[in-house]
Each structure stands twice: as structure tokens, then as C-alpha cells.
Design a protein around this motif. Sequence first.
Motif, PDB file in Angstrom:
ATOM      1  N   MET A   1      -9.939   3.999  -2.685  1.00 57.91           N
ATOM      2  CA  MET A   1      -9.691   5.440  -2.543  1.00 57.91           C
ATOM      3  C   MET A   1     -10.464   6.225  -3.597  1.00 57.91           C
ATOM      4  O   MET A   1     -10.980   7.328  -3.327  1.00 57.91           O
ATOM      5  CB  MET A   1      -8.202   5.733  -2.650  1.00 57.91           C
ATOM      6  N   LYS A   2     -10.566   5.689  -4.794  1.00 57.65           N
ATOM      7  CA  LYS A   2     -11.345   6.348  -5.838  1.00 57.65           C
ATOM      8  C   LYS A   2     -12.833   6.330  -5.505  1.00 57.65           C
ATOM      9  O   LYS A   2     -13.537   7.331  -5.673  1.00 57.65           O
ATOM     10  CB  LYS A   2     -11.098   5.670  -7.182  1.00 57.65           C
TER      11      LYS A   2
ATOM     12  N   TYR B   1      -2.516  -3.371  -2.981  1.00 63.65           N
ATOM     13  CA  TYR B   1      -2.251  -2.040  -3.550  1.00 63.65           C
ATOM     14  C   TYR B   1      -3.415  -1.609  -4.432  1.00 63.65           C
ATOM     15  O   TYR B   1      -3.921  -0.480  -4.318  1.00 63.65           O
ATOM     16  CB  TYR B   1      -0.957  -2.064  -4.361  1.00 63.65           C
ATOM     17  N   PHE B   2      -3.866  -2.502  -5.302  1.00 65.06           N
ATOM     18  CA  PHE B   2      -4.955  -2.165  -6.213  1.00 65.06           C
ATOM     19  C   PHE B   2      -6.294  -2.083  -5.480  1.00 65.06           C
ATOM     20  O   PHE B   2      -7.158  -1.273  -5.843  1.00 65.06           O
ATOM     21  CB  PHE B   2      -5.007  -3.180  -7.350  1.00 65.06           C
TER      22      PHE B   2
ATOM     23  N   GLY C   1       3.931   0.547  -3.152  1.00 65.94           N
ATOM     24  CA  GLY C   1       3.536   0.125  -4.485  1.00 65.94           C
ATOM     25  C   GLY C   1       3.757  -1.354  -4.716  1.00 65.94           C
ATOM     26  O   GLY C   1       4.405  -2.041  -3.925  1.00 65.94           O
TER      27      GLY C   1
ATOM     28  N   ASP D   1      -9.712   7.041   3.595  1.00 67.20           N
ATOM     29  CA  ASP D   1      -8.454   6.300   3.512  1.00 67.20           C
ATOM     30  C   ASP D   1      -8.378   5.195   4.556  1.00 67.20           C
ATOM     31  O   ASP D   1      -7.776   4.150   4.319  1.00 67.20           O
ATOM     32  CB  ASP D   1      -7.259   7.243   3.623  1.00 67.20           C
TER      33      ASP D   1
ATOM     34  N   SER E   1     -13.462   8.790  -2.529  1.00 71.68           N
ATOM     35  CA  SER E   1     -12.710  10.052  -2.634  1.00 71.68           C
ATOM     36  C   SER E   1     -13.422  11.223  -1.964  1.00 71.68           C
ATOM     37  O   SER E   1     -12.782  12.181  -1.538  1.00 71.68           O
ATOM     38  CB  SER E   1     -12.446  10.385  -4.109  1.00 71.68           C
TER      39      SER E   1
ATOM     40  N   ARG F   1      -6.136   1.422  -3.893  1.00 73.64           N
ATOM     41  CA  ARG F   1      -6.332   2.480  -4.880  1.00 73.64           C
ATOM     42  C   ARG F   1      -7.771   2.510  -5.382  1.00 73.64           C
ATOM     43  O   ARG F   1      -8.360   3.589  -5.568  1.00 73.64           O
ATOM     44  CB  ARG F   1      -5.365   2.294  -6.055  1.00 73.64           C
TER      45      ARG F   1
ATOM     46  N   VAL G   1       0.828  -1.208   0.000  1.00 74.41           N
ATOM     47  CA  VAL G   1       0.000   0.000   0.000  1.00 74.41           C
ATOM     48  C   VAL G   1       0.863   1.260   0.000  1.00 74.41           C
ATOM     49  O   VAL G   1       0.602   2.208  -0.755  1.00 74.41           O
ATOM     50  CB  VAL G   1      -0.938  -0.001   1.223  1.00 74.41           C
TER      51      VAL G   1
END
Length: 224
Positions: free
Chosen positions: A134-135, A127-128, A65, A144, A138, A131, A62
Motif C-alpha cells: 500500500m505504501k 498484513y505486513f 491486523g 489496494d 499509494s 501494508r 489484512v
Amino acid sequence: MTHTMVNSSTVSVNRAPRYRDFVLAAAFAAIILLMAFTPLGYIPLPFIKMTIIHIPVILGAVILGPKYGAFLGFLFGLTSLINNTITPAMTSFTFSPAIPVPGTGKGTWLALVVCFLPRILVGVLPYFAFRGMMKLLSHVKQGDIAALAVAGVAGAMTNTIGVMGLIYLLFKDAYAAVRGISADAVAGVVLGIVGTNGVIEAIGAGILVAAIGKILLHLKRTQG
């Protein structure tokens, strides 16, 4: 002279995050090794070893990467290989080719697939997941934290489902033999482990990754 000094300063600033990430990856690696070779990392159970080493792997994925995460996952798999070779449990033949598969008298390279593939994915998939969340979150306050928790759960379940799923696919008959059950009953045992140990590890990972990851992300953002 001024132009040269500006360029040198810019290069130094650009390199700073790389050095920081390298140092942080080294710290995660040290934590993995510490946990792996002390009672902190692997908790011996009658038929398998439960672990919490996926926590620094998930955090590394996280924060740093998927490339660093994959490296940390590989290190996680390597410690599992060493641990199961040196201090084997009943099912260590599924993690180490040095441990003979029951009924064959020899080990198999397929153990390396079980040992490494899920652990490397533990360093990539969270990680994905983070992400993506988070989108989606947002515009949500403290989104987070939720994203980190989801990443933690995703990483832990990747480890449990990946390991137990591969054991079922590659070692069903041998696994049944050491458990003293029929081959047809292995699927139920695997699902039982995923539903008990897996869920406990996932909940713990979600909480720890959210708590520790929040601090690490804050530090990373403040340091640029």
C-alpha cells in the motif's frame, strides 16, 4: 450532566470498532471451522491434504491486523491437528503427535511445529505484505487491489513453503519412507509440491483475497 453525556458518547464511539472487529474475527473463525470440518476445507490428495483454509486467515490478517490474524492462524493449525488425527493421510505424522512416525512406533511433538508455526505466520506476514505494498502503490489507482493480491499470494506461499520446508527439515527420512523414495530425493519432491500445489493455491488466494478483501475494506472504511 452534559460533560458526562459527551464522555459516554465518546466511549461508545471508541468501542464500536473494537466490537466490530471482534464480531468479524468471530465470523472468520466460524468460516475456518466450517471449512475445516466439511469437504470444503481440506482436499485429500494421495500423500497430503491440500487446503484453502488459509483464505479467511489471510483476510483476517489484512482486515483486522496481525494479532487477530495470528489467532485465526492458530485456529487453522488446530483444525489441521484435529483433522490429521481423526482422518489421517500417509503423512499425517508430520502434523499430529498422535500419529506414529514410521519406523519409531510413536509420534513426536515436532509435528506441532509443522502444524502451527506456518499457519500462525499466515495470519501475520500478509498484513505486513499488504501494508508495504500500500505504501509502494499509494499513488496508483486501485493499488489496494494489487496490494491485496500480493498479500494473498504471500499468505498462501507462507503456508506451503513453511509446511513443506519444515517437513523437509524435521521429517525428511520418515517422509522419504512413506513416499517410497530416497532421502536425497525429498528436496525435489518438496520443490515439486511448492511449484505445483503451492503455485495453484497462491494464484487462487491472490484472486480471492483481492476480490473479497476489496469489499471488506470498503465496508470497514465506510463504517469508520
